[in-house]
Design a protein around this motif. Structure first.
Motif, PDB file in Angstrom:
ATOM      1  N   PHE A  10       4.033   7.766  -4.031  1.00  0.00           N
ATOM      2  CA  PHE A  10       3.446   6.458  -4.290  1.00  0.00           C
ATOM      3  C   PHE A  10       2.595   6.519  -5.557  1.00  0.00           C
ATOM      4  O   PHE A  10       1.625   7.285  -5.631  1.00  0.00           O
ATOM      5  N   GLU A  11       3.002   5.741  -6.561  1.00  0.00           N
ATOM      6  CA  GLU A  11       2.160   5.575  -7.733  1.00  0.00           C
ATOM      7  C   GLU A  11       1.015   4.644  -7.321  1.00  0.00           C
ATOM      8  O   GLU A  11       1.234   3.481  -6.971  1.00  0.00           O
ATOM      9  N   THR A  12      -0.195   5.181  -7.350  1.00  0.00           N
ATOM     10  CA  THR A  12      -1.337   4.492  -6.749  1.00  0.00           C
ATOM     11  C   THR A  12      -2.432   4.221  -7.776  1.00  0.00           C
ATOM     12  O   THR A  12      -2.726   5.076  -8.613  1.00  0.00           O
ATOM     13  N   THR A  13      -3.008   3.036  -7.690  1.00  0.00           N
ATOM     14  CA  THR A  13      -4.147   2.674  -8.536  1.00  0.00           C
ATOM     15  C   THR A  13      -5.315   2.288  -7.634  1.00  0.00           C
ATOM     16  O   THR A  13      -5.180   1.443  -6.741  1.00  0.00           O
ATOM     17  N   PHE A  14      -6.436   2.936  -7.861  1.00  0.00           N
ATOM     18  CA  PHE A  14      -7.658   2.673  -7.101  1.00  0.00           C
ATOM     19  C   PHE A  14      -8.396   1.547  -7.828  1.00  0.00           C
ATOM     20  O   PHE A  14      -8.931   1.745  -8.918  1.00  0.00           O
ATOM     21  N   ASN A  15      -8.446   0.359  -7.235  1.00  0.00           N
ATOM     22  CA  ASN A  15      -9.053  -0.795  -7.890  1.00  0.00           C
ATOM     23  C   ASN A  15     -10.576  -0.826  -7.748  1.00  0.00           C
ATOM     24  O   ASN A  15     -11.297  -0.927  -8.733  1.00  0.00           O
ATOM     25  N   TYR A  16     -11.046  -0.758  -6.509  1.00  0.00           N
ATOM     26  CA  TYR A  16     -12.490  -0.840  -6.285  1.00  0.00           C
ATOM     27  C   TYR A  16     -12.812  -0.552  -4.811  1.00  0.00           C
ATOM     28  O   TYR A  16     -11.930  -0.556  -3.953  1.00  0.00           O
ATOM     29  N   PHE A  17     -14.076  -0.295  -4.550  1.00  0.00           N
ATOM     30  CA  PHE A  17     -14.563  -0.208  -3.178  1.00  0.00           C
ATOM     31  C   PHE A  17     -14.787  -1.635  -2.655  1.00  0.00           C
ATOM     32  O   PHE A  17     -15.137  -2.539  -3.428  1.00  0.00           O
TER      33      PHE A  17
ATOM     34  N   VAL B 161     -11.391   0.794   0.624  1.00  0.00           N
ATOM     35  CA  VAL B 161     -11.004   0.734  -0.780  1.00  0.00           C
ATOM     36  C   VAL B 161      -9.894  -0.288  -0.959  1.00  0.00           C
ATOM     37  O   VAL B 161      -9.173  -0.619  -0.017  1.00  0.00           O
ATOM     38  N   ASN B 162      -9.783  -0.791  -2.187  1.00  0.00           N
ATOM     39  CA  ASN B 162      -8.682  -1.682  -2.529  1.00  0.00           C
ATOM     40  C   ASN B 162      -7.781  -0.947  -3.498  1.00  0.00           C
ATOM     41  O   ASN B 162      -8.237  -0.459  -4.535  1.00  0.00           O
ATOM     42  N   ILE B 163      -6.486  -0.859  -3.135  1.00  0.00           N
ATOM     43  CA  ILE B 163      -5.544  -0.098  -3.964  1.00  0.00           C
ATOM     44  C   ILE B 163      -4.286  -0.924  -4.214  1.00  0.00           C
ATOM     45  O   ILE B 163      -3.989  -1.870  -3.480  1.00  0.00           O
ATOM     46  N   ASP B 164      -3.580  -0.550  -5.240  1.00  0.00           N
ATOM     47  CA  ASP B 164      -2.216  -1.021  -5.465  1.00  0.00           C
ATOM     48  C   ASP B 164      -1.313   0.195  -5.474  1.00  0.00           C
ATOM     49  O   ASP B 164      -1.736   1.312  -5.833  1.00  0.00           O
ATOM     50  N   PHE B 165      -0.061   0.006  -5.093  1.00  0.00           N
ATOM     51  CA  PHE B 165       0.847   1.151  -5.015  1.00  0.00           C
ATOM     52  C   PHE B 165       2.295   0.693  -5.125  1.00  0.00           C
ATOM     53  O   PHE B 165       2.635  -0.450  -4.817  1.00  0.00           O
ATOM     54  N   VAL B 166       3.124   1.619  -5.598  1.00  0.00           N
ATOM     55  CA  VAL B 166       4.577   1.437  -5.613  1.00  0.00           C
ATOM     56  C   VAL B 166       5.181   2.724  -5.082  1.00  0.00           C
ATOM     57  O   VAL B 166       4.912   3.811  -5.617  1.00  0.00           O
ATOM     58  N   GLY B 167       5.996   2.609  -4.022  1.00  0.00           N
ATOM     59  CA  GLY B 167       6.575   3.789  -3.407  1.00  0.00           C
ATOM     60  C   GLY B 167       7.975   4.082  -3.899  1.00  0.00           C
ATOM     61  O   GLY B 167       8.775   3.158  -4.141  1.00  0.00           O
ATOM     62  N   TYR B 168       8.280   5.394  -4.035  1.00  0.00           N
ATOM     63  CA  TYR B 168       9.601   5.825  -4.491  1.00  0.00           C
ATOM     64  C   TYR B 168      10.150   6.898  -3.560  1.00  0.00           C
ATOM     65  O   TYR B 168       9.403   7.766  -3.092  1.00  0.00           O
ATOM     66  N   ILE B 169      11.434   6.811  -3.305  1.00  0.00           N
ATOM     67  CA  ILE B 169      12.153   7.875  -2.601  1.00  0.00           C
ATOM     68  C   ILE B 169      13.332   8.272  -3.480  1.00  0.00           C
ATOM     69  O   ILE B 169      14.128   7.413  -3.894  1.00  0.00           O
ATOM     70  N   ASP B 170      13.407   9.569  -3.794  1.00  0.00           N
ATOM     71  CA  ASP B 170      14.449  10.071  -4.704  1.00  0.00           C
ATOM     72  C   ASP B 170      14.449   9.295  -6.021  1.00  0.00           C
ATOM     73  O   ASP B 170      15.510   8.994  -6.598  1.00  0.00           O
ATOM     74  N   GLY B 171      13.247   8.937  -6.465  1.00  0.00           N
ATOM     75  CA  GLY B 171      13.114   8.285  -7.756  1.00  0.00           C
ATOM     76  C   GLY B 171      13.381   6.797  -7.753  1.00  0.00           C
ATOM     77  O   GLY B 171      13.257   6.149  -8.800  1.00  0.00           O
ATOM     78  N   GLU B 172      13.723   6.237  -6.596  1.00  0.00           N
ATOM     79  CA  GLU B 172      14.038   4.818  -6.520  1.00  0.00           C
ATOM     80  C   GLU B 172      13.008   4.096  -5.641  1.00  0.00           C
ATOM     81  O   GLU B 172      12.641   4.586  -4.578  1.00  0.00           O
ATOM     82  N   PRO B 173      12.531   2.918  -6.091  1.00  0.00           N
ATOM     83  CA  PRO B 173      11.595   2.155  -5.248  1.00  0.00           C
ATOM     84  C   PRO B 173      12.294   1.679  -3.979  1.00  0.00           C
ATOM     85  O   PRO B 173      13.508   1.466  -3.973  1.00  0.00           O
ATOM     86  N   PHE B 174      11.551   1.546  -2.906  1.00  0.00           N
ATOM     87  CA  PHE B 174      12.157   1.114  -1.641  1.00  0.00           C
ATOM     88  C   PHE B 174      11.434  -0.127  -1.115  1.00  0.00           C
ATOM     89  O   PHE B 174      10.272  -0.381  -1.438  1.00  0.00           O
ATOM     90  N   ASP B 175      12.154  -0.888  -0.317  1.00  0.00           N
ATOM     91  CA  ASP B 175      11.615  -2.131   0.240  1.00  0.00           C
ATOM     92  C   ASP B 175      10.392  -1.846   1.104  1.00  0.00           C
ATOM     93  O   ASP B 175      10.396  -0.928   1.930  1.00  0.00           O
ATOM     94  N   GLY B 176       9.360  -2.670   0.919  1.00  0.00           N
ATOM     95  CA  GLY B 176       8.166  -2.543   1.736  1.00  0.00           C
ATOM     96  C   GLY B 176       7.183  -1.512   1.225  1.00  0.00           C
ATOM     97  O   GLY B 176       6.118  -1.329   1.827  1.00  0.00           O
ATOM     98  N   GLY B 177       7.509  -0.845   0.135  1.00  0.00           N
ATOM     99  CA  GLY B 177       6.633   0.203  -0.368  1.00  0.00           C
ATOM    100  C   GLY B 177       5.824  -0.208  -1.583  1.00  0.00           C
ATOM    101  O   GLY B 177       5.311   0.644  -2.304  1.00  0.00           O
ATOM    102  N   ASP B 178       5.688  -1.529  -1.792  1.00  0.00           N
ATOM    103  CA  ASP B 178       5.056  -2.022  -3.006  1.00  0.00           C
ATOM    104  C   ASP B 178       4.001  -3.063  -2.643  1.00  0.00           C
ATOM    105  O   ASP B 178       4.281  -3.997  -1.892  1.00  0.00           O
ATOM    106  N   SER B 179       2.789  -2.921  -3.142  1.00  0.00           N
ATOM    107  CA  SER B 179       1.738  -3.915  -2.906  1.00  0.00           C
ATOM    108  C   SER B 179       1.897  -5.120  -3.817  1.00  0.00           C
ATOM    109  O   SER B 179       1.148  -6.099  -3.693  1.00  0.00           O
TER     110      SER B 179
END
Length: 382
Positions: free
Chosen positions: A162-169, A91-109
């Motif tokens: 991780f706020e995740t979006t499923f783009n496509y297979f 699958v192809n996804i996009d994502f943004v990762g958060y720890i304690d409500g804050e985005p962290f380095d390396g956790g974003d596509s």
């Protein structure tokens, strides 16, 4: 051995430090080495040494990997936006990762899309499991916990969302393996021509590898048959210090001290220095034996052969002139001389060795063999 984990720069520094000479040479290279080494060497049998040759058999099986690579590299990528994700899907996804409500380095596509094969376990925890059941276009949260031993201390043991979006297979379609594909993607016209060329190259590589292995087997036996009573202490210490100084410089270039730098690769300072000492002594021992054999057999090196070695090293390093090569790597004339001498001596030993068939005893001994430490023959001041 963890040595292979060190950086490419550090490995090169260490190897070249073993290769480079120490101190100014007033005598010719061969005279200096003879004076320094031969009186401490007692040669054992070095002609007529028996060895069991390695012969690698190459079959058509070798080319299957290359054919698959050809198909994979010429596959077409298809984006499918219907269906429900299950394990094994890519699958192809996009994502943004958060720890304690804050985005962290390396956790974003970064909106670039990321291909992920579900079940590969390339992502932490049960990240991939939480994508199963979703369809392209879905937006959802994936909640995971970083393992306690995660590489980043800032993330280890932390809960993340991780706020995740499923783009496509992602589906790939491989082309048919035929003459047309080979003609369009390689330098050959037919599958038969392509496969024969691959097979010929594998055979050549195998023969070269076998030759190197067999020469090494003969040389190692000659080294085992010989005795070195003492090492020149000054050379041993200078070579060790040369390596340690290079490591110190690399540590400083990385903004840290040497102990911390080495610990990143699983070493403490003392164990690393011991390893370098062992490597230096192994190198010098072999060098002393090579020089002694060359003296016995009147094996010499011409200026033309040394120049060929210089040109070979220039090609390997990408440098353009001998002066820069010598300055950058600390090479001296006796270094070029010895590298050629070593090759000529090894060739001489191999040409005078005796190939024998393996016996059951040889096989049993090979199975029982375990790597051993090089004997410490002591040192002496010249």
């Amino acid at each position: 051995m963890k040595f292979k984990k060190l950086s490419a720069i550090l490995i090169a520094v260490m190897i070249l430090s073993l290769f480079s000479g120490c101190g100014k040479k007033d005598k010719s290279a061969v005279e200096e080495m003879k004076d320094s080494y031969i009186k401490y060497v007692t040669l054992g049998q070095y002609k007529g040494v028996e060895y069991t040759p390695q012969v690698t058999e190459v079959s058509d099986e070798y080319i299957k990997y290359d054919i698959q690579n050809l198909l994979s590299s010429n596959s077409t990528r298809k984006e499918v936006k219907e269906g429900i994700a299950t394990m094994g899907d890519t699958v192809n996804i996009d994502f943004v990762g958060y720890i304690d409500g804050e985005p962290f380095d390396g956790g974003d596509s970064n909106g670039q899309g990321f291909d992920l094969t579900l079940g590969s376990r390339n992502f932490i925890d049960d990240f991939e499991d939480q994508i199963c059941g979703h369809s392209p276009g879905d937006a959802f949260d994936v909640e995971v916990t970083f393992p306690d031993d995660y590489g980043s201390e800032d993330l280890a043991g932390k809960d993340a969302r991780f706020e995740t979006t499923f783009n496509y297979f992602v589906e790939t379609e491989e082309p048919e393996y035929n003459d047309e594909l080979v003609a369009s993607a390689t330098d050959y016209s037919t599958t038969e021509e392509y496969e024969q060329a691959l097979l010929d190259q594998y055979k050549t590589n195998a023969e070269n590898s076998d030759l190197s292995t067999n020469k090494a087997a003969v040389f190692n036996k000659v080294v085992e048959n010989s005795t070195v009573s003492q090492y020149p202490e000054t050379e041993v210490n200078e070579r060790i210090e040369s390596v340690m100084s290079s490591v110190q410089s690399e540590a400083e270039a990385n903004g840290t001290d040497m102990e911390t730098y080495l610990s990143n690769y699983g070493y403490d300072l003392n164990s690393f220095k011991d390893m370098i000492k062992e490597s230096v002594e192994t190198y010098i021992r072999e060098k002393m034996i090579v020089v002694a054999i060359a003296s016995e057999e009147d094996i010499t090196v011409t200026d033309e052969e040394m120049e060929e070695k210089v040109q070979e090293l220039l090609k390997q390093t990408g440098l353009t002139d001998k002066e820069t090569l010598s300055a950058q790597y600390g090479f001296q004339e006796d270094d070029y001389y010895y590298e050629v001498l070593y090759s000529k001596v090894v060739d001489f030993l191999y040409e005078n060795a005796v190939a024998v068939e393996a016996t059951n005893t040889d096989a049993d001994e090979a199975d029982d063999a375990t790597p051993g430490m090089v004997d410490d023959y002591g040192t002496t001041e010249e």
